[in-house]
Design an enzyme around this catalytic site. Sequence first.
Site, PDB file in Angstrom:
ATOM      1  N   ARG A   1      -0.565  -9.395  13.131  1.00 19.26           N
ATOM      2  CA  ARG A   1      -1.097  -8.315  12.283  1.00 19.26           C
ATOM      3  C   ARG A   1      -1.968  -8.903  11.177  1.00 19.26           C
ATOM      4  O   ARG A   1      -3.018  -8.350  10.844  1.00 19.26           O
ATOM      5  CB  ARG A   1       0.053  -7.502  11.681  1.00 19.26           C
TER       6      ARG A   1
ATOM      7  N   ARG B   1      -9.646   0.379   8.696  1.00 16.97           N
ATOM      8  CA  ARG B   1      -9.244  -0.979   9.036  1.00 16.97           C
ATOM      9  C   ARG B   1     -10.326  -1.741   9.784  1.00 16.97           C
ATOM     10  O   ARG B   1     -10.117  -2.902  10.140  1.00 16.97           O
ATOM     11  CB  ARG B   1      -7.976  -0.935   9.879  1.00 16.97           C
TER      12      ARG B   1
ATOM     13  N   ARG C   1      11.500  -6.508   5.140  1.00 17.24           N
ATOM     14  CA  ARG C   1      11.430  -5.071   5.404  1.00 17.24           C
ATOM     15  C   ARG C   1      11.969  -4.758   6.800  1.00 17.24           C
ATOM     16  O   ARG C   1      12.603  -3.734   7.015  1.00 17.24           O
ATOM     17  CB  ARG C   1       9.980  -4.594   5.270  1.00 17.24           C
TER      18      ARG C   1
ATOM     19  N   ARG D   1      11.184  -0.891  12.255  1.00 15.09           N
ATOM     20  CA  ARG D   1       9.857  -1.014  12.876  1.00 15.09           C
ATOM     21  C   ARG D   1       9.812  -2.236  13.777  1.00 15.09           C
ATOM     22  O   ARG D   1      10.060  -3.351  13.324  1.00 15.09           O
ATOM     23  CB  ARG D   1       8.777  -1.128  11.792  1.00 15.09           C
TER      24      ARG D   1
ATOM     25  N   LYS E   1       0.826  -1.217   0.000  1.00 15.38           N
ATOM     26  CA  LYS E   1       0.000   0.000   0.000  1.00 15.38           C
ATOM     27  C   LYS E   1       0.861   1.269   0.000  1.00 15.38           C
ATOM     28  O   LYS E   1       0.630   2.185  -0.779  1.00 15.38           O
ATOM     29  CB  LYS E   1      -0.936   0.021   1.225  1.00 15.38           C
TER      30      LYS E   1
HETATM   31  O1  C5P Z   1      -0.747   0.849   8.100  1.00 13.60           O
HETATM   32  P1  C5P Z   1       0.468   0.305   8.812  1.00 13.60           P
HETATM   33  O2  C5P Z   1       0.752  -1.104   8.454  1.00 13.60           O
HETATM   34  O3  C5P Z   1       1.635   1.200   8.723  1.00 13.60           O
HETATM   35  O4  C5P Z   1       0.048   0.280  10.349  1.00 13.60           O
HETATM   36  C1  C5P Z   1       0.952  -0.158  11.340  1.00 13.60           C
HETATM   37  C2  C5P Z   1       0.199  -0.449  12.608  1.00 13.60           C
HETATM   38  O5  C5P Z   1      -0.499   0.725  13.057  1.00 13.60           O
HETATM   39  C3  C5P Z   1      -0.884  -1.517  12.506  1.00 13.60           C
HETATM   40  O6  C5P Z   1      -0.359  -2.817  12.598  1.00 13.60           O
HETATM   41  C4  C5P Z   1      -1.750  -1.160  13.697  1.00 13.60           C
HETATM   42  O7  C5P Z   1      -1.165  -1.583  14.903  1.00 13.60           O
HETATM   43  C5  C5P Z   1      -1.726   0.362  13.657  1.00 13.60           C
HETATM   44  N1  C5P Z   1      -2.861   0.887  12.873  1.00 13.60           N
HETATM   45  C6  C5P Z   1      -4.123   0.832  13.424  1.00 13.60           C
HETATM   46  N2  C5P Z   1      -5.208   1.304  12.735  1.00 13.60           N
HETATM   47  C7  C5P Z   1      -5.057   1.852  11.516  1.00 13.60           C
HETATM   48  C8  C5P Z   1      -3.763   1.925  10.932  1.00 13.60           C
HETATM   49  C9  C5P Z   1      -2.677   1.424  11.645  1.00 13.60           C
HETATM   50  O8  C5P Z   1      -4.296   0.320  14.529  1.00 13.60           O
HETATM   51  N3  C5P Z   1      -6.131   2.315  10.861  1.00 13.60           N
HETATM   52 MG    MG Z   2       2.195   1.046   5.076  1.00 12.85          MG
END
Ligand code: C5P
Ligand code: MG
Length: 192
Positions: free
Chosen positions: A147, A89, A129, A135, A14
């Site tokens: 996740r 999400r 990654r 991270r 994404k």
């Molecule tokens: O989108 P990304 O993978 O960077 O998000 C990293 C973490 O941030 C997710 O695994 C989650 O813990 C948190 N997150 C969330 N709700 C969202 C976006 C991210 O809880 N809408």
């Molecule tokens: Mg991302």
Amino acid sequence: MINIVLFGPPGSGKGTQAQHLIEKFNLKQISTGDLFRYNMKNNTELGKLAKSYIDKGELVPDKVTIDMLIDELRKPTETNGFIFDGFPRTANQTEALETIVKDELGAEISICLSLVVEDEVLVQRLLKRGETSGRTDDSNEDIIRNRIKEYYTKTAEVAELYKKQGKYVEVNGIGEISEISEKLFAEVEKIK
Ligand code: C5P
Ligand code: MG
């Protein structure tokens, strides 16, 4: 406006594809994950709260994430539209986004572009990654798998909501980055 929800499991590309889409169509990316990481880096109250979930591979509670998104959208910007990367999400976040985009921008979500990648490829990509991303949630296979589990239990249903609205389009997220971008561009061209 063109407002794109860029959807898919963690590691589906994404963030990478958002970069290509913003350049091609002059859009602004809003990544809730990046906003959380910015707050974590600066040790804000929001960052500390988010960290307690993110480090376990769990979703941050809806209200926290939705309020953060509203704040971000209220910052004045000149753009043709937004790419929502990693948001919504949950079903709750999906409904909230509809209201926010209407109230703050007087607009609608144009399309939900969904990157499809199988689970084992996701795990391998995220571990890779993690070697350079710094991270904490990329560094450990159990967290990565959690996740993905969160994605299936809480996030996958977002797709159903956009399907019902006729706004959901799947694109194969495995292959050359530029090929995937071209497919995404073609889908956006169709609705422009
Ligand atoms: O989108 P990304 O993978 O960077 O998000 C990293 C973490 O941030 C997710 O695994 C989650 O813990 C948190 N997150 C969330 N709700 C969202 C976006 C991210 O809880 N809408
Ligand atoms: Mg991302």
